[in-house]
Design a protein around this motif. Structure first.
Motif, PDB file in Angstrom:
ATOM      1  N   VAL A 129       0.722  -1.001  -0.032  1.00 48.70           N
ATOM      2  CA  VAL A 129       0.170   0.181   0.048  1.00 48.70           C
ATOM      3  C   VAL A 129       0.968   1.391   0.014  1.00 48.70           C
ATOM      4  O   VAL A 129       0.156   2.203  -0.187  1.00 48.70           O
ATOM      5  CB  VAL A 129      -0.827   0.180   1.186  1.00 48.70           C
ATOM      6  N   ASP A 130       2.155   1.154   0.118  1.00 48.86           N
ATOM      7  CA  ASP A 130       2.851   2.276   0.491  1.00 48.86           C
ATOM      8  C   ASP A 130       4.512   2.223  -0.253  1.00 48.86           C
ATOM      9  O   ASP A 130       4.642   2.874  -1.160  1.00 48.86           O
ATOM     10  CB  ASP A 130       3.069   2.775   2.091  1.00 48.86           C
ATOM     11  N   ALA A 131       5.428   1.425   0.521  1.00 45.80           N
ATOM     12  CA  ALA A 131       6.729   1.611   0.040  1.00 45.80           C
ATOM     13  C   ALA A 131       7.088   1.147  -1.210  1.00 45.80           C
ATOM     14  O   ALA A 131       8.076   1.729  -2.027  1.00 45.80           O
ATOM     15  CB  ALA A 131       7.329   0.699   1.087  1.00 45.80           C
ATOM     16  N   SER A 132       6.116   0.054  -2.045  1.00 32.80           N
ATOM     17  CA  SER A 132       6.567  -0.180  -3.086  1.00 32.80           C
ATOM     18  C   SER A 132       6.098   0.609  -4.468  1.00 32.80           C
ATOM     19  O   SER A 132       6.686   0.636  -5.562  1.00 32.80           O
ATOM     20  CB  SER A 132       6.285  -1.734  -3.498  1.00 32.80           C
ATOM     21  N   VAL A 133       5.338   1.725  -3.906  1.00 28.07           N
ATOM     22  CA  VAL A 133       4.840   2.588  -5.243  1.00 28.07           C
ATOM     23  C   VAL A 133       5.240   3.877  -4.810  1.00 28.07           C
ATOM     24  O   VAL A 133       5.053   4.469  -3.670  1.00 28.07           O
ATOM     25  CB  VAL A 133       3.221   2.424  -5.219  1.00 28.07           C
ATOM     26  N   GLY A 134       5.769   4.563  -5.956  1.00 31.80           N
ATOM     27  CA  GLY A 134       6.058   5.990  -5.733  1.00 31.80           C
ATOM     28  C   GLY A 134       7.655   6.485  -6.016  1.00 31.80           C
ATOM     29  O   GLY A 134       7.740   7.456  -5.866  1.00 31.80           O
ATOM     30  N   GLY A 135       8.274   5.396  -5.789  1.00 29.97           N
ATOM     31  CA  GLY A 135       9.802   5.689  -6.314  1.00 29.97           C
ATOM     32  C   GLY A 135      10.569   6.129  -5.272  1.00 29.97           C
ATOM     33  O   GLY A 135      11.630   6.596  -5.529  1.00 29.97           O
ATOM     34  N   LYS A 136      10.322   6.312  -3.860  1.00 33.84           N
ATOM     35  CA  LYS A 136      11.147   6.642  -2.688  1.00 33.84           C
ATOM     36  C   LYS A 136      11.994   5.377  -2.625  1.00 33.84           C
ATOM     37  O   LYS A 136      11.360   4.411  -2.095  1.00 33.84           O
ATOM     38  CB  LYS A 136      10.234   7.074  -1.620  1.00 33.84           C
ATOM     39  N   THR A 137      13.187   5.398  -2.436  1.00 31.29           N
ATOM     40  CA  THR A 137      14.243   4.463  -2.060  1.00 31.29           C
ATOM     41  C   THR A 137      15.256   4.962  -1.305  1.00 31.29           C
ATOM     42  O   THR A 137      15.599   6.105  -1.119  1.00 31.29           O
ATOM     43  CB  THR A 137      14.885   3.837  -3.532  1.00 31.29           C
ATOM     44  N   GLY A 138      15.818   4.077  -0.560  1.00 31.14           N
ATOM     45  CA  GLY A 138      16.859   4.660   0.454  1.00 31.14           C
ATOM     46  C   GLY A 138      17.446   3.482   1.544  1.00 31.14           C
ATOM     47  O   GLY A 138      17.042   2.261   1.494  1.00 31.14           O
ATOM     48  N   ILE A 139      18.158   4.067   2.459  1.00 30.19           N
ATOM     49  CA  ILE A 139      18.760   3.312   3.279  1.00 30.19           C
ATOM     50  C   ILE A 139      18.903   4.431   4.644  1.00 30.19           C
ATOM     51  O   ILE A 139      18.843   5.431   4.702  1.00 30.19           O
ATOM     52  CB  ILE A 139      20.198   2.929   3.266  1.00 30.19           C
ATOM     53  N   ASP A 140      19.065   3.648   5.793  1.00 32.63           N
ATOM     54  CA  ASP A 140      19.186   4.390   7.044  1.00 32.63           C
ATOM     55  C   ASP A 140      20.508   4.435   7.461  1.00 32.63           C
ATOM     56  O   ASP A 140      21.521   4.010   6.997  1.00 32.63           O
ATOM     57  CB  ASP A 140      18.548   3.438   8.141  1.00 32.63           C
ATOM     58  N   ILE A 141      20.894   5.893   7.984  1.00 31.90           N
ATOM     59  CA  ILE A 141      22.239   5.966   8.898  1.00 31.90           C
ATOM     60  C   ILE A 141      21.840   6.184  10.389  1.00 31.90           C
ATOM     61  O   ILE A 141      20.879   6.489  10.744  1.00 31.90           O
ATOM     62  CB  ILE A 141      22.977   7.107   8.202  1.00 31.90           C
ATOM     63  N   PRO A 142      22.818   6.266  11.152  1.00 32.05           N
ATOM     64  CA  PRO A 142      22.739   6.363  12.553  1.00 32.05           C
ATOM     65  C   PRO A 142      21.763   7.604  12.957  1.00 32.05           C
ATOM     66  O   PRO A 142      21.033   7.527  13.947  1.00 32.05           O
ATOM     67  CB  PRO A 142      24.090   6.217  12.991  1.00 32.05           C
ATOM     68  N   MET A 143      21.852   8.669  12.085  1.00 33.33           N
ATOM     69  CA  MET A 143      21.239   9.837  12.527  1.00 33.33           C
ATOM     70  C   MET A 143      19.672   9.818  12.174  1.00 33.33           C
ATOM     71  O   MET A 143      19.113  10.734  12.607  1.00 33.33           O
ATOM     72  CB  MET A 143      21.842  11.049  11.686  1.00 33.33           C
TER      73      MET A 143
END
Length: 355
Positions: free
Chosen positions: A137-151
């Protein structure tokens, strides 16, 4: 099979939704990735034992050479080391710009698969095959991609639209109850910010959308349609798309401060509840509307509060990617079905939360 067309500024593509939808993956991949020879399936240790062989067989049956990269399940592994592993896997296999990545898993997987695709050879295609309710319903649609960092969460990433999204409702049968509940955080969010029909359907279902597969497919379709309408208007998060972050400014801080041990959808629900309470205290949201929204969250076994302090929220939010200069875009719902973007300084946000 239902189809939602996403018309983003940079690319248009289909989201295919239905029972056993994965069976069309091979044929559809040939259509959207002409000239491709190789595919990398990115998955994780919970999902791969269930569906990796099935997806690999579909792609190999369509004539693709398929390799896979399986990382340890969990938000704690959503970092640059795993992305580098994906890059190296593709480089060693001789991937070219006509080849593609498939994200097979929940939101962590689709975010990482998309980011690996966006950055390898300065961008190759990605097909998303979400297996969790939240990712569908959210993460796979719309093209936002990324990773986390400690901050913070998703502090490094790219807008990179998929070439295709295939949402197999049958995959949700194996989803643990607590992971399904997490996805309801994003489902209820869409109802609160923009979709009264969805709100009423969820209320009528009385806390159970899972036992009726046709209803579940309809709910997923409604959410994807909502997300697609927003992305079509504002791909890069500069206007209306920011309203999809309702509950997220607070939720991301709760999630980060837990060391990413608290699930994203649960933290979003807590964030929504905290913002609702602040709006009621400020006199901008009717208490009856707040209670209706909270009742829906409770109906789907979602929490509505957290013991985090206003000071901790504000300090954490100052590292949020929604910050513009010295102001933060805080998403408010002062009328059910209508979200608004409120620009606040650090001091104003603290006052808002502390009223």
């Amino acid at each position: 099979m239902r189809t939602v067309r996403v018309n983003a500024a940079s690319k248009s593509y289909d989201v295919l939704i239905g029972k056993n939808a994965a069976k069309v993956l091979g044929d559809e991949a040939k259509k959207v990735c002409p000239g491709a020879i190789k595919a990398l399936i990115v998955s994780e240790t919970n999902v791969a034992p269930l569906y990796l062989d099935l997806v690999k067989a579909e792609l190999e049956g369509a004539g693709f050479e398929v390799i896979d990269y399986v990382f340890g399940a969990g938000e704690q592994n959503k970092g640059i080391n795993e992305i580098a592993g994906m890059w190296n896997k593709m480089a060693e296999a001789g991937f070219t710009r006509t080849d593609f990545v498939v994200g097979l898993g929940g939101g962590v997987t689709t975010d990482m698969a998309g980011f690996a695709a966006a950055t390898f050879l300065r961008g190759i295609k990605v097909i998303q095959l979400p297996t969790s309710l939240l990712a569908m319903v959210d993460a796979s649609v719309g093209g936002k991609t990324g990773i986390d960092i400690p901050m913070g969460k998703n502090q490094v990433g790219a807008f990179w639209q998929p070439s295709l999204v295939v949402e197999d409702i049958s995959f949700l049968k194996t989803l643990p109850d607590e992971v399904f509940t997490e996805g309801m955080g994003e489902v209820t969010k869409h109802a609160f910010i923009m979709d009264l029909d969805l709100l009423e359907k969820l209320e009528k279902a009385a806390g159970d959308i899972r036992s009726d597969e046709d209803l579940l497919e309809e709910i997923v379709y409604m959410n994807v349609s909502d997300k697609a309408s927003v992305v079509g208007e504002d791909e890069n998060d500069n206007g209306r798309r920011q309203t999809l972050n309702y509950g997220h400014t607070v939720g991301h801080v709760i999630e980060r401060d837990s060391g990413f041990t608290k699930p994203h959808g649960i933290c979003v629900a807590k964030g929504m509840g905290i913002v609702m309470d602040a709006c009621v205290r400020a006199g901008t949201l009717a208490a009856d509307d707040a209670e209706r929204m909270k009742a829906l969250l409770k109906l789907y076994k979602l929490p509505i509060t957290d013991d985090i302090t206003p000071e901790a929220i504000v300090e954490g939010a100052m590292n949020d990617k929604k910050k513009r200069g010295d102001t933060l875009s805080v998403i408010l719902v002062n009328k059910i079905g209508n979200a608004e973007i409120k620009k606040m300084t650090k001091e104003e946000f603290l006052k808002f939360l502390s009223i």
